[in-house]
Design a protein around this motif. Structure first.
Motif, PDB file in Angstrom:
ATOM      1  N   LYS B 209       0.836  -1.202   0.000  1.00 55.32           N
ATOM      2  CA  LYS B 209       0.000   0.000   0.000  1.00 55.32           C
ATOM      3  C   LYS B 209       0.874   1.256   0.000  1.00 55.32           C
ATOM      4  N   GLU B 210       1.975   1.188   0.743  1.00 55.31           N
ATOM      5  CA  GLU B 210       2.848   2.359   0.803  1.00 55.31           C
ATOM      6  C   GLU B 210       3.504   2.607  -0.561  1.00 55.31           C
ATOM      7  N   VAL B 211       3.862   1.519  -1.251  1.00 54.60           N
ATOM      8  CA  VAL B 211       4.413   1.672  -2.602  1.00 54.60           C
ATOM      9  C   VAL B 211       3.376   2.334  -3.501  1.00 54.60           C
ATOM     10  N   GLU B 212       2.138   1.869  -3.381  1.00 58.21           N
ATOM     11  CA  GLU B 212       1.071   2.432  -4.214  1.00 58.21           C
ATOM     12  C   GLU B 212       0.874   3.922  -3.918  1.00 58.21           C
ATOM     13  N   ILE B 213       0.936   4.265  -2.623  1.00 54.51           N
ATOM     14  CA  ILE B 213       0.789   5.682  -2.244  1.00 54.51           C
ATOM     15  C   ILE B 213       1.923   6.500  -2.865  1.00 54.51           C
ATOM     16  N   LEU B 214       3.142   5.973  -2.765  1.00 54.07           N
ATOM     17  CA  LEU B 214       4.297   6.683  -3.328  1.00 54.07           C
ATOM     18  C   LEU B 214       4.138   6.871  -4.837  1.00 54.07           C
ATOM     19  N   ARG B 215       3.710   5.803  -5.503  1.00 50.46           N
ATOM     20  CA  ARG B 215       3.568   5.868  -6.964  1.00 50.46           C
ATOM     21  C   ARG B 215       2.460   6.832  -7.363  1.00 50.46           C
ATOM     22  N   ARG B 216       1.386   6.835  -6.562  1.00 48.98           N
ATOM     23  CA  ARG B 216       0.248   7.706  -6.874  1.00 48.98           C
ATOM     24  C   ARG B 216       0.610   9.172  -6.639  1.00 48.98           C
ATOM     25  N   ARG B 217       1.318   9.436  -5.548  1.00 45.64           N
ATOM     26  CA  ARG B 217       1.640  10.820  -5.190  1.00 45.64           C
ATOM     27  C   ARG B 217       2.848  11.353  -5.950  1.00 45.64           C
TER      28      ARG B 217
END
Lengths: 385, 300
Positions: B209-217
């Motif tokens: 989830k943190e990877v996804e947040i990083l990629r999204r932001r």
């Protein structure tokens, strides 16, 4: 929650099961009010009725009011809804488990979990052992302390609140910055012929205390539990912003045991919860656990009251580190030691020796009221804070 | 007072997830269900959790997704009605008294100075008065910092959505705002306020989830580097001796800093130099810079 409003195939039966579910949650210590039950009913109207995950989420959102509640709702949900309209029961989703912090079920400080509801069959465990006359008795026998001592504790707690106040209360006082004090501004204007040349300001006077009680309920403290419970109860009643944690070899919050309960009513409940509590103390380990999970509640305004005899099984360097950190985060630390009133008492246990540099006051339960009296000699007042 | 129309995305939990995802907010199904139910049941949503894990951000994303105004009330010790509801503009009132003392009667002056012209509207009143086409999102941030008395005031406002100003009368909400309250759990909130709210908890995210947040932001962040950053932060969070663990906000700041420095992979010297963006406690920073960083970087 009306039956007709529920989107279930067999309304009345399911409504009965829902009520049973709410009762189980209450039995587990989740404070579920009628309004929360109604909210759940309304939530289920808007969600797919046969979706177990959606049902679980609706229960979490509407019935839980704290992280501990979330863990309890998850557990009771899995135990209770084992045959949910024939759908196989999957374990709680990983995401759901992750989003609920770990629950402390009471093995923590030695405090056992609440009794389970009768409809869930208890797991049978056979424990083999032998009787030993040297083994300590289980539980913390609690007896009410005399009324006169309770009065002394109350007056001591009121003084404690006054001396350690760091939060704004109801009363106002002059302040260089704050809201405009119209009355004083007008009075001051009279001196200058009615012209309001300068605005007087005021702010709330500091009248409240932010209190954290860390209470050792290990085996060595058993004979003092009644006395200490009286003191902690009085502190909780007198100081509105109080959190209470019990520790032994683990730590857990027990503030809810005190909330809204009179001394007489809280006594048997605590006695029941402390049944089985005992064993050694690991203060440093418990302080580290506290820091990991509850550090945010310690603020520069917080007074920490550590209640323990200081007989510790843990590592002293670690204890020094934890106390130093606690001291940095909090306003002051008061150590209440049940033996501190003994004539020959010297703080010579390893834990106490390590702790002394970080303490603002070391006192006994009976000395506590005097420590904050008009002639207090311990120097824990504002100046020392 | 009416509820007002619901946004289109309040049709299902999935559409709430889509709407918030479109605002670059990574949301799991549990939290999306909480938001969905708050919209459908028109109840305030209380979100508790670790600092820097997206509690405030969800209100911003919700407002942006709905095209609504975000009205934020930041709580602090001593917050009272004058700072949260309304206050009279005393200096202007005094000036007006002086200006009109010769040409108006005292009664006229009094009526004048207690008119809406001299009323300073604070966030709660602004949320209640909100008259735009979409109801506003009222964010009451870090409620645990405010005093218990403020909770009492809030109960009154949130139950009736009206405010009585003695000199003017009662101001009722034309449409009920969506209310999101956040708390870092520095103190227990009162039972009364909790009873009126739906509840959700946001903990630290998983690595994925943190990877996804990083990629999204941070879309410019390579996937492999995002994974390295997330895994390092997760390992750091797992350390028992930290006084303060880094939240998602710290991870984003750190990733941003590494990008600004032109890094493409985690290197020990750069990590040590920028560790202050993750660890906000002086002792933690010192310990990890001097002795522990290598072990955390090297561990699988």
């Amino acid at each position: 929650m009306k039956d007709a409003s529920l989107p279930f195939p067999a309304g009345q039966r399911v409504l009965g099961r829902l009520q049973g579910f709410l009762a189980r949650l209450r039995d587990e210590g989740v404070r579920v009010g009628t309004a929360a039950g109604v909210d759940l009913g309304h939530a289920l109207e808007t969600l797919p009725a046969l979706d177990r995950d959606a049902f679980r989420e609706a229960c979490r959102v509407t019935l839980a009011k704290s992280p501990t509640d979330l863990a309890r709702v998850d557990r009771v949900f899995d135990e209770y809804w084992t045959s949910w309209v024939g759908v196989p029961v999957p374990p709680a989703s990983e995401e759901g488990k992750r989003s609920a912090p770990r629950e402390r079920r009471g093995t923590a400080s030695g405090i056992p979990p609440r009794s389970r509801a009768p409809e869930v069959e208890e797991q049978r465990v056979t424990i083999e052992g032998r009787y030993s006359p040297r083994a300590p008795a289980l539980g913390h026998p609690l007896v009410p302390v005399p009324a006169e001592r309770m009065r002394r504790y109350r007056s001591g707690a009121r003084r404690f609140r006054r001396v350690t106040a760091t939060l704004p209360g109801r009363r106002w006082e002059r302040a260089p910055r704050g809201s405009i004090d119209l009355r004083r501004t007008a009075r001051r204007g009279l001196r200058t012929g009615g012209e309001w040349l300068e605005l007087a300001t005021r702010d709330r006077a500091l009248r409240r205390t932010d209190l954290l009680v860390l209470w050792d309920v290990s085996g060595s403290m058993r004979e003092h539990t009644s006395e200490l419970f009286a003191l902690v109860h009085v502190l909780h009643r007198t100081v509105r912003r109080t959190r209470v944690f019990a520790f032994g070899h683990e730590i857990e919050e027990i503030t809810s045991l005190f909330r809204g309960e009179t001394y007489a009513r809280a006594l048997p409940e605590l006695s029941r919860r402390l049944y089985g509590a005992g064993g050694g103390t690991q203060i440093a380990h418990c302080l580290a656990e506290f820091r990991r999970h509850w550090q945010t509640i310690v603020r520069p305004t917080t007074t920490v009251v550590l209640v323990s005899d200081g007989w510790d099984l843990g590592e002293t360097p670690e204890l020094a580190r934890e106390l130093e950190r606690l001291k940095q985060a909090a306003r002051r630390i008061v150590w209440v030691n049940p033996y501190a009133a003994d004539p020959g008492f010297k703080p010579e246990t390893a834990a106490l020796r390590v702790a002394l540099p970080y303490l603002d006051l070391l006192t006994s339960p009976s000395g506590f009221p005097r420590a904050f009296g008009p002639n207090r000699g311990a120097g824990v007042g504002r100046a020392a804070g | 007072m009416s509820g007002g129309p619901l946004p289109a995305f309040a049709a299902s939990v999935d559409s709430v997830m889509e709407a918030l995802s479109s605002q670059r907010y990574v949301i799991d199904r549990g939290l999306a269900t909480a938001v969905y139910l708050a919209l459908r049941l028109e109840k305030p949503l209380l979100i508790e959790g670790e600092p820097g894990c997206g509690k405030t951000e969800i209100a911003k994303s919700l407002a942006a997704a709905a095209g609504a105004e975000l009205i934020r009330l930041q709580c602090y010790e001593g917050l009272d009605a004058s700072a949260s509801l309304y206050e009279w503009d005393y200096p202007r009132q005094l000036l007006s008294i002086r200006l009109h003392e010769r040409d108006r009667t005292p009664a006229e002056v009094e009526t004048e100075i207690y008119s809406e012209r001299f009323l300073l509207r604070r966030p709660l009143l602004r949320a209640i008065e909100g008259s735009g086409p979409v109801r506003p999102v009222l964010l009451i941030d870090e409620l645990d910092r405010a005093d218990e008395e403020f909770e009492g005031l809030l109960l009154e406002v949130l139950s009736d959505y009206q405010v009585t100003v003695p000199e003017i009368g009662t101001i009722r909400a034309k449409q009920v705002p969506w209310v999101i309250l956040t708390s870092n759990r520095t103190r227990e909130l009162g039972d009364a306020i909790k009873r009126r709210c739906l509840y959700a908890y946001i903990g630290y995210p998983s690595v994925d989830k943190e990877v996804e947040i990083l990629r999204r932001r941070l879309p410019e962040l390579p996937a492999r580097f995002a994974g390295e950053i997330a895994e390092f932060v997760q390992r750091l969070r797992g350390q028992d001796d930290l006084a303060k663990r880094p939240g998602v906000a710290e991870t984003l700041d750190w990733a941003n800093a590494l990008l600004a420095l032109g890094e493409e992979t985690l290197r020990a010297p750069t990590v040590a130099e920028t560790l202050g963006l993750l660890l906000k406690d002086a002792r933690d920073l010192e310990t990890y810079r001097k002795t522990r960083l290598g072990a955390v970087l090297a561990s699988p």
